[in-house]
Enzyme design. Sequence first.
Site, PDB file in Angstrom:
ATOM      1  N   ASP A  22      32.862  43.444  48.617  1.00 54.97           N
ATOM      2  CA  ASP A  22      34.169  42.844  48.883  1.00 54.97           C
ATOM      3  C   ASP A  22      34.895  42.737  47.547  1.00 54.97           C
ATOM      4  O   ASP A  22      34.535  41.916  46.705  1.00 54.97           O
ATOM      5  CB  ASP A  22      33.998  41.446  49.508  1.00 54.97           C
ATOM      6  CG  ASP A  22      35.336  40.787  49.822  1.00 54.97           C
ATOM      7  OD1 ASP A  22      36.355  41.162  49.205  1.00 54.97           O
ATOM      8  OD2 ASP A  22      35.366  39.879  50.674  1.00 54.97           O
ATOM      9  N   HIS A 137      40.146  24.756  46.567  1.00 48.63           N
ATOM     10  CA  HIS A 137      40.951  25.427  47.603  1.00 48.63           C
ATOM     11  C   HIS A 137      40.550  24.994  49.015  1.00 48.63           C
ATOM     12  O   HIS A 137      41.291  25.242  49.967  1.00 48.63           O
ATOM     13  CB  HIS A 137      40.807  26.952  47.514  1.00 48.63           C
ATOM     14  CG  HIS A 137      41.314  27.527  46.230  1.00 48.63           C
ATOM     15  ND1 HIS A 137      42.604  27.332  45.787  1.00 48.63           N
ATOM     16  CD2 HIS A 137      40.695  28.292  45.284  1.00 48.63           C
ATOM     17  CE1 HIS A 137      42.756  27.946  44.623  1.00 48.63           C
ATOM     18  NE2 HIS A 137      41.618  28.527  44.288  1.00 48.63           N
ATOM     19  N   ASP A 267      39.652  30.037  34.543  1.00 45.46           N
ATOM     20  CA  ASP A 267      40.358  31.310  34.744  1.00 45.46           C
ATOM     21  C   ASP A 267      41.761  31.226  34.145  1.00 45.46           C
ATOM     22  O   ASP A 267      42.501  32.205  34.123  1.00 45.46           O
ATOM     23  CB  ASP A 267      40.404  31.712  36.223  1.00 45.46           C
ATOM     24  CG  ASP A 267      40.689  30.555  37.150  1.00 45.46           C
ATOM     25  OD1 ASP A 267      41.054  29.465  36.655  1.00 45.46           O
ATOM     26  OD2 ASP A 267      40.544  30.719  38.379  1.00 45.46           O
ATOM     27  N   TYR A 307      36.200  33.617  35.516  1.00 43.02           N
ATOM     28  CA  TYR A 307      35.553  34.872  35.951  1.00 43.02           C
ATOM     29  C   TYR A 307      35.332  35.873  34.821  1.00 43.02           C
ATOM     30  O   TYR A 307      34.852  36.960  35.065  1.00 43.02           O
ATOM     31  CB  TYR A 307      36.361  35.480  37.113  1.00 43.02           C
ATOM     32  CG  TYR A 307      36.563  34.444  38.191  1.00 43.02           C
ATOM     33  CD1 TYR A 307      35.505  34.085  39.028  1.00 43.02           C
ATOM     34  CD2 TYR A 307      37.757  33.740  38.310  1.00 43.02           C
ATOM     35  CE1 TYR A 307      35.652  33.077  39.976  1.00 43.02           C
ATOM     36  CE2 TYR A 307      37.910  32.735  39.250  1.00 43.02           C
ATOM     37  CZ  TYR A 307      36.850  32.411  40.076  1.00 43.02           C
ATOM     38  OH  TYR A 307      36.984  31.398  40.993  1.00 43.02           O
TER      39      TYR A 307
END
Length: 676
Positions: A22, A137, A267, A307
């Site tokens: 993905d 989130h 990030d 990341y």
Amino acid sequence: MASGTALIYDEEMTTHKLLWSDPICDIEVPERLSSSYERLRSYHLVERCVHVPAREGTEEEILLVHSLEHLEVAKSTQTMNEEELKRVSENYDAFFFHPSTYRCARLAVGAALQLVDAVMSGKVRNGMALVRPPGHHSQRNAANGFCLFNNVAIAAEYAKLKYGLQRILIVDWDVHHGQGTQYIFEEDPSVLYFSWHRYEHQEFWPSLKESNYDAVGLGKGKGFNINLPWNKVGMGNSDYLAAFFHVLLPMAFEFDPELVIVSSGYDSGIGDPEGQMNATPEVFAHLTHFLMQLANGKLCAILEGGYHLKSLGESVCMTVKTLLGDPVPQITGEMAPCLSAIESIQNVRAAHKPYWKWLAYEDTSFLQNLSTKSHLLKKANSDPSTEHESEIHVKVDSFLELHMKNILFPVPPIKTATIGCEGSEHFLPEHVQLMKEMDKTEIKALVSGFYADLVKEDKTLLSLGSLFVILDRILKKEVCNGITASPTAALSAAVALRHSVRFGFQRVLCVFVGDMQMIPNTEDGKMLIINICEKEQSGKTSCKHYISLNWKEDAEGNDFFSAVVGFILPVAYSYQPNLTVIAVGPNRSLEISGISLLVALLQGLAESRIFAVIEDTEISLMQNVAKALVGASTASFGIYVPPTQEKANKIKALRDQFQQEWKMLQCSVMEGISRN
């Protein structure tokens, strides 16, 4: 006062992983956790922290924020095969399940709650939880954006319930908008939620209208939801600092939280493929340092995104080093926010003016024609980058390797030094190291050689002995900071400034509180003097390197916050000193709380090198400044009082006068246009 920094890490949280291909989810890897922990270990930070074990959050704790239906779906995935997991994952935007995801998510929740307990019970002063999956989130009824349970939101609800807290500040410095946290608290005035995030006029995920600056909360929660949208990539250290100076910190001091929780997403740091920002790891040390001055130092940092493994690991280390009380590294980069950042800051201030006392007398107006609108069109029509992501990755890795070597420095063996005066051991904090006095003939030789024009009396000459001893140790980086008592603070400050420049320091900041009878020549730019006094010093007008701030602190409480955060810090960060001298002379116009605030916040500069000179009659002030320097306790800043219209106008006039020279003062486009 609690001391120590908790670190929570459980290797089991690395078992949550993507089982199929993905391209959206493949950056959320277990190594985000393990490599961050290894980096902490390599800096010997792990053994300096208090180890607190993770635990699983209970169902009742998860239900403080999430629906039973959401919990049951998550629970049911434990026994699913890959095909079933994939099917359930497809019900959500950017999320994947693994058979261990539910257990890992419960550990992430439990780790956040263990951290809250450790901080609120006084076992530690602050701490960090390295957790996966992240949380900001996730919404009441849905997983979203790599997040299953909202760790930070659950931690806030838990702290309110268990400890009766009425004011919690959540700072979300992840590069994505934590819309889950916003939805949970947007009607709740007991939680002040601040998020900056890459937005690009709603082009960037999660692409929501309610991520913009005008989403200020709903109902009773109006004014308690602060969104600062970044409308272009490439934001750097100065943009992040400007957001703190001109939006977050004044709101946070007025809100006066009892606990600070940070949604620590990295990030927003350099090299990250998601954020595409340019902020370097040490900026997180500065942001952490500011937040540690709130809530009596009660701060819980809980990992969210990040990341680029090297950037993430270094940024985590910068955060933990600062929580441990290490000196803050010098910030790098040009200290000038970009035009787009100033536009966003201006719009946030305009949107929140109706709800905050500190904004009552600020000139704020909305900007509609943003400079980035045309930039966005150009971007849409431009050719895609020819540089592969892997090439960029390698470049950032090698840049960070060199960058960290340049900014990291050995921590001086002694934190705070003074010269023992009679009875000082009874009133100074135990962590202050006493230094040996200088020989009288040595003092005379030094003064007659270099400072004879300043020193006229023998009595003052002898008092300079302690100044030379402590200052020399600071200049040689053997001591981090120091404090000395003086019968003539203005003379001592003048000698200290000249001595530091003679030693080779190119930029020395002096903040002098009271009547500064001796004002050195500052034309060569090697000194910057900010004189805080009740009335203008006769015969001396403000110029780039000598600024007179006429201020008399409110008797009802501390109204000096607005001057420190809105003017002194931006000027000081624009200047980037190698040393800070804080001197308090006769007729001081600030209370002890205002001076403590100055000392605490200015420790973010000059690798935390501060030399404090206090009039020798001020024993209580000496105690409080010494406590702030040692870092043994967070200074008490007194009751927040908003500035009067006269004082707000004074700050605005100074900002208008100096913002072209000291660009960190810029907070609205009307007041001056910055670089793009």
